[in-house]
Design a protein around this motif. Structure first.
Motif, PDB file in Angstrom:
ATOM      1  N   TYR A 149     -90.818 -41.918 -33.400  1.00 59.41           N
ATOM      2  CA  TYR A 149     -90.615 -40.551 -33.873  1.00 59.41           C
ATOM      3  C   TYR A 149     -91.944 -39.831 -34.041  1.00 59.41           C
ATOM      4  N   GLN A 150     -92.982 -40.586 -34.305  1.00 55.09           N
ATOM      5  CA  GLN A 150     -94.320 -40.002 -34.382  1.00 55.09           C
ATOM      6  C   GLN A 150     -94.640 -39.191 -33.134  1.00 55.09           C
ATOM      7  N   GLU A 153     -93.061 -35.922 -33.093  1.00 58.26           N
ATOM      8  CA  GLU A 153     -93.903 -35.020 -33.883  1.00 58.26           C
ATOM      9  C   GLU A 153     -95.040 -34.466 -33.022  1.00 58.26           C
ATOM     10  N   TYR A 156     -93.875 -31.765 -30.940  1.00 55.59           N
ATOM     11  CA  TYR A 156     -93.793 -30.557 -31.768  1.00 55.59           C
ATOM     12  C   TYR A 156     -95.145 -29.861 -31.845  1.00 55.59           C
ATOM     13  N   GLU A 157     -96.185 -30.684 -31.957  1.00 59.41           N
ATOM     14  CA  GLU A 157     -97.508 -30.076 -32.055  1.00 59.41           C
ATOM     15  C   GLU A 157     -97.844 -29.302 -30.788  1.00 59.41           C
ATOM     16  N   GLU A 160     -96.058 -26.135 -30.873  1.00 59.81           N
ATOM     17  CA  GLU A 160     -96.686 -25.218 -31.815  1.00 59.81           C
ATOM     18  C   GLU A 160     -97.845 -24.490 -31.175  1.00 59.81           C
ATOM     19  N   ARG A 166     -91.869 -25.185 -34.249  1.00 62.89           N
ATOM     20  CA  ARG A 166     -91.695 -26.605 -33.991  1.00 62.89           C
ATOM     21  C   ARG A 166     -90.358 -26.925 -33.352  1.00 62.89           C
ATOM     22  N   LEU A 167     -89.312 -26.519 -34.042  1.00 65.88           N
ATOM     23  CA  LEU A 167     -87.999 -27.001 -33.621  1.00 65.88           C
ATOM     24  C   LEU A 167     -87.235 -25.924 -32.872  1.00 65.88           C
TER      25      LEU A 167
END
Ligand code: SF4
Lengths: 410, 168, 181
Positions: A149-150, A153, A156-157, A160, A166-167
Motif C-alpha cells: 500500500y505504501q 501512496e 498518489y504523490e 499530486e 490524491r484520490l
C-alpha cells in the motif's frame, strides 16, 4: 442458454450436507460487513456452510450521477466521474474527456495522448494494487497489504504533482492537461518504475505458490468464458476466463496502438486466475508507463490541443486578463454550444469496459449521459459464481471481482 | 465498403426475421438502427444467433426520456457489440409514456437483468417477461421515477437552499 | 536515530511521595481518549482515504486506535466515511443505536457532513439529520492528515468529557431529539 441450470435443477442435484429435514439457513451478509469492503448486501441461503443461493441488494450509496449529469455542463461532470471508480479516478477522467473530445471532434497531439496513457496506466496499477492486496487480506495475509500500500501512496504523490489531488483527481482538461508534467513527476515515476517491481515481486512470491492461498482461491468462483460474456463481464475478470478482450487493443483509443504490450489471460476464470491476470497486467502497465515516459520526455513540450473554445485558458491569464476570464467563465458555465450528436466511447477501466454514452442536444448540459459501469454489470454474476461454495469463498470471490461500491451504485 | 457493412447487417436481419429495417452508420463509426418495440426481441435474437455478424455481447442498455416527443417520450437504447468484427450497433426503440412497455431480453442476455431493472427504476419502463422487475438502486418505497425530466434533482428537504436565500 | 516515544502527560493533580491525586473525570478521560476503538463505516471514496490513514504511511495506530472494531457493540467511535444514501440511513442509525455508551461520532468528508456535491434526491444531506455528530472533517475526500486531525479533536472531546455527561438531562434531551432509543 441451455447450459445454464435453473436454481431448482441445481438444488435437486446438490447432495444435502445438513440433514434434509432441516430447512436451509438464511444468512444476511452485509450491508456493513467488515469483510466486504463497502456496502454490499447479500442474503444467502445456506446448506450447512455451503451457499445455495445468494440474493443481492444494491443501491445503498446510490448518488444519482446520471441525473446530476443532466444538469451540469461538461466541465462540471469531470468531478462526478472521479467518484465512479474511486480507486482509479484518472482513468474515468480521461475517459470522460475522450468522450467529449470525440463529440466535439477535437484531435489531441500525440504527446497529450502519451501523457494520458501514462496517467491511466499508473491508475490501473494503483487499482490492481488495492484489489490484489485486499485479496491477500481476505485470505489472511495482512502484511502484504501494508507493504504494497505504501506504493499506492507513492502513486498518489505522483498524482499530486500532476493535479494537486490524491484520490478524486479531477485531472486534465478537455483537450489535454492544465499544465505540463513537472520534473518531479518524471523523477518520481522513474523511481516508481525502479523500486516498485521488486516489492511487487516479493508480494507475489508471498502468495503465488502459497499453499493456503492457492487452496483458498483455486476453483473458487469460477465462471466459463461463455457465461462471462453472457453476463457482460469485461476487463480482468473476463480475461481470467481466457478471452483476450481488451479495449486498448481491440478499439485503440488515445494512441494505445503505439505501445507494445501484451494482454494476459487466464484459463479457468477462478479467483486465482483473476489474481494472476491482475498481477501480470501490472507488469504490462509498468512497461507501458516506461515506454510512454520515454516518448513524453523526448517530444516537444505540448500539453494540450489548440482548442480555444473548450480548453480552459491558463489560470494566470484568467486572473489578469479580462478576455481570458470571460472565456473561462463561458466554458465552465457551458455557454459554448456543443454539436448535436450521440457518442458512445469506452475505455478500458481498471475493472472493465467503462463506457460513456453521451447524447447532446446542443444545450449547455448533456441531454443524457449514461455510464456503462463495469462493476454494476458483472456483479450480477456473483450468485452464480458462488453457488455451491463455502461462505468464506464468497468473501474471496467478491474481493477478487473488485466490486467498487461507487461504481456499482452510481 | 462502409455502406456494404450496414447493408450486410440489414440483409442478415431481413433473412432472419423477415422484417424490414434500415441501418445507418453515424459520423462516429457506430451503426445505428431504430426499431418498433415489437421487433426488439426478434432482432436482438437474430443478431445474437448469427455467427457471421457475431453481435453477441450486450454492452449497454439504458433508457431516455424526452417529454417533447409526443407519443415517443420514452426510449430504450441498446448497444450490442461484435467482438470478432469489432463493430458496435446501437438500437433504439420508442414508446409513449402511457404505455411504457418493452419486451425483456433477459432470455438472451443474462446481463440485461439488472440493466432492465435499473431502467425500470429510473424511468418506469416495464419490461414484459422480466423475471424479477423491482427497483434496484432506489428505495422500494419510492413511487416516482427519478430520471424522468419532471422529477427534481435536488433534495427537497434542504433548508439552506431555500428560495429566500437567493433573493428569489 | 533515537526512538521518540511520546507518552501522554498526566492530568493536573496533586502529586506527592507515593501518591497522585486527580479527579476521576481526568483519569477516566485520559484512559478513554487514548484507547478509542473506531468502527469504520466506510461506504465510498472517503473510505479509501481511511485505508490510507490506517495503513503504514499514516498509521492511525499511533493515536491508540489500533484496533478497528467491526462490531458496533464494542466500538467507541463511529467514523462515518462516504456518502450515505437515504436507503442507507436506517442502517447507519441502527449501527449507532447498537453502540454502547459512551460513543462518539466523526463525520468524515463532505458527503457525510452535508451531502457534499451530491445534492440529490437519493443522498442524505448530512448524517446529522439522523444521528448526533461530534466532529466534522471537511474535504472531498479529506487528506489522511485531516482525518487524523479529526480523530485528535475527538480525543480532546473525550478527554474533557465528564463521566456523568451521559446520565445528564441535557444528553437525554439530545438523544430524544434524534429519536434514538
Ligand atoms: S466527500 Fe467526496 S470523496 Fe468523500 S465520499 Fe463524498 S464524494 Fe467521495
Amino acid at each position: 442458454m441451455s447450459a445454464m441450470k435453473t436454481n431448482q435443477e441445481f438444488l435437486a442435484e446438490l447432495p444435502r450436507l445438513a440433514r434434509p429435514e432441516i430447512p436451509y439457513t438464511t444468512l444476511n451478509l452485509g450491508p456493513t460487513h467488515p469483510a466486504t469492503h463497502g456496502i454490499f448486501q447479500n442474503v444467502l441461503q445456506m446448506d450447512g456452510e455451503r451457499i445455495v443461493h445468494a440474493e443481492q441488494t444494491i443501491g445503498y450509496i446510490h448518488r444519482a450521477f446520471e441525473k446530476i449529469a443532466e444538469r451540469r455542463p461538461f466541465y462540471q461532470i469531470t468531478p462526478l466521474t472521479d467518484r465512479l471508480n474511486y480507486c482509479s479516478a484518472p482513468i474515468n477522467n480521461m475517459g470522460w474527456h475522450l468522450t467529449v473530445e470525440k463529440l466535439l471532434g477535437i484531435k489531441t497531439p500525440k504527446r497529450v495522448d502519451y501523457m494520458r496513457v501514462m496517467v491511466m496506466e499508473l491508475a490501473r496499477v494503483a487499482d490492481h494494487i488495492i484489489c490484489n492486496s485486499i485479496l491477500g487480506v481476505d485470505t489472511g495475509a495482512l502484511t502484504g497489504f501494508t507493504y504494497v500500500y505504501q506504493w499506492r501512496e507513492f502513486i498518489y504523490e505522483i498524482y499530486e504533482e500532476i493535479c494537486g489531488a490524491r484520490l478524486t483527481t479531477n485531472m486534465g482538461r478537455i483537450g489535454g492537461f492544465e499544465r505540463d508534467f513537472n520534473d518531479i513527476v518524471f523523477e518520481k515515476t522513474r523511481r516508481f518504475l525502479r523500486e516498485f517491481p521488486p516489492v511487487w515481486q516479493e508480494f507475489e512470491d508471498l502468495l503465488l505458490r502459497n499453499r493456503i492461498f492457492m487452496d483458498r482461491t483455486m476453483e473458487t468462483g469460477a465462471i466459463t468464458a461463455e457465461r462471462a460474456l453472457n453476463y457482460g463481464m469485461t476487463g480482468p475478470n473476463l480475461r481470467a476466463c481466457g478471452l483476450d478482450y481488451d479495449l486498448r487493443v481491440h478499439e485503440p483509443y488515445c494512441s494505445y496502438e503505439d505501445f507494445d504490450f501484451q494482454i494476459p489471460i487466464g484459463t479457468t476464470g477462478d479467483t486465482y486466475d483473476r489474481f494472476v491476470v491482475r498481477n501480470e497486467e501490472i507488469r504490462q502497465s509498468l512497461s507501458i508507463i516506461q515506454q510512454a515516459l520515454q516518448r513524453i520526455e523526448s517530444m516537444e513540450k505540448v500539453f494540450h490541443a489548440e482548442e480555444e473554445h473548450y480548453y480552459l485558458p491558463p489560470k494566470q491569464e484568467v486572473y489578469r486578463n479580462m478576455e481570458a476570464l470571460i472565456y473561462h467563465f463561458k466554458i465552465i458555465m457551458g455557454e459554448i454550444d456543443p454539436p448535436v450528436g450521440e457518442v458512445y466511447h469506452a475505455v478500458e477501466g481498471a475493472n472493465g469496459e467503462l463506457g460513456f454514452y453521451l447524447v447532446s442536444d446542443g444545450g449547455r448540459t448533456p441531454f443524457r449521459l449514461h455510464f456503462r459501469r463495469p462493476c454494476f454489470i458483472y456483479y450480477q454474476a456473483f450468485p452464480e459464481m458462488v453457488r455451491g461454495q463455502l461462505l468464506s469463498d464468497a468473501i474471496v470471490v467478491m474481493s477478487s471481482l473488485n466490486v467498487i461500491a461507487g461504481e456499482l451504485d452510481a | 465498403m462502409e455502406d456494404n457493412k450496414a447493408g450486410h447487417i440489414e440483409r442478415v436481419l431481413r433473412n432472419a426475421t423477415g422484417l424490414e429495417c434500415s441501418v445507418i452508420q453515424d459520423a462516429y463509426g457506430m451503426f445505428c438502427m431504430e426499431l418498433p418495440v415489437n421487433q426488439i426481441y426478434a432482432t436482438l435474437l437474430a443478431l445474437y444467433r448469427d455467427p457471421e455478424l457475431g453481435f453477441n455481447f450486450l454492452t449497454d442498455l439504458c433508457g431516455m426520456h424526452d417529454p417533447d416527443k409526443r407519443g415517443k417520450e420514452l426510449c430504450v437504447v441498446y448497444h450490442v457489440q461484435s467482438m470478432t468484427r469489432r463493430e458496435r450497433l446501437r438500437i433504439k426503440a420508442f414508446a409513449s409514456e402511457d404505455q411504457p412497455e418493452f419486451p425483456s431480453i433477459t432470455g438472451i442476455y443474462a446481463t440485461a437483468n439488472w440493466m432492465e431493472r435499473e431502467t425500470y427504476d429510473f424511468y418506469g419502463i416495464r419490461f414484459l417477461g422480466h423475471p424479477d422487475l423491482r427497483r434496484i438502486l432506489n428505495m422500494d418505497e419510492m413511487v416516482d421515477f427519478p430520471m424522468r425530466r419532471e422529477f427534481p434533482l435536488e433534495d427537497p428537504l434542504r433548508e439552506d437552499k431555500a428560495d429566500y436565500q437567493f433573493g428569489r | 536515530m533515537g526512538s521518540e516515544i511520546k507518552m501522554s502527560n498526566a492530568p493536573e493533580g496533586l502529586a506527592g511521595q507515593g501518591f497522585f491525586a486527580t479527579t476521576l473525570d481526568a483519569a477516566v478521560g485520559l484512559a478513554r481518549k487514548n484507547s478509542l476503538w473506531p468502527l469504520p463505516f466506510a461506504t465510498s471514496c472517503c473510505g479509501i482515504e481511511f485505508m490510507s490513514t490506517m495503513s503504514a504511511h499514516y498509521d492511525l495506530a499511533r493515536f491508540g486506535s489500533e484496533r478497528l472494531s467491526f462490531t458496533p457493540r464494542q466500538a467507541d467511535l463511529l467514523m462515518v466515511m462516504g456518502t450515505i444514501a437515504k436507503k442507507m440511513g436506517p442502517v447507519l442509525r441502527q449501527v449507532y443505536e447498537q453502540m454502547a455508551e459512551p460513543k462518539w461520532v466523526l463525520a468524515v468528508g463532505a458527503c457525510a457532513s452535508s451531502g457534499g456535491i451530491f445534492d440529490t434526491y437519493s443522498v442524505l444531506q448530512g448524517i446529522d439529520r439522523i444521528i448526533p455528530v461530534d466532529v466534522y472533517v471537511p474535504g472531498c475526500p479529506p487528506r489522511p492528515e485531516q482525518i487524523i486531525e479529526g480523530v485528535m479533536r475527538i480525543q480532546d472531546l473525550v478527554g474533557r468529557e465528564s463521566v456523568r455527561r451521559r446520565n445528564s438531562e441535557e444528553y437525554r434531551k439530545l438523544m430524544e431529539s434524534y429519536y434514538v432509543k
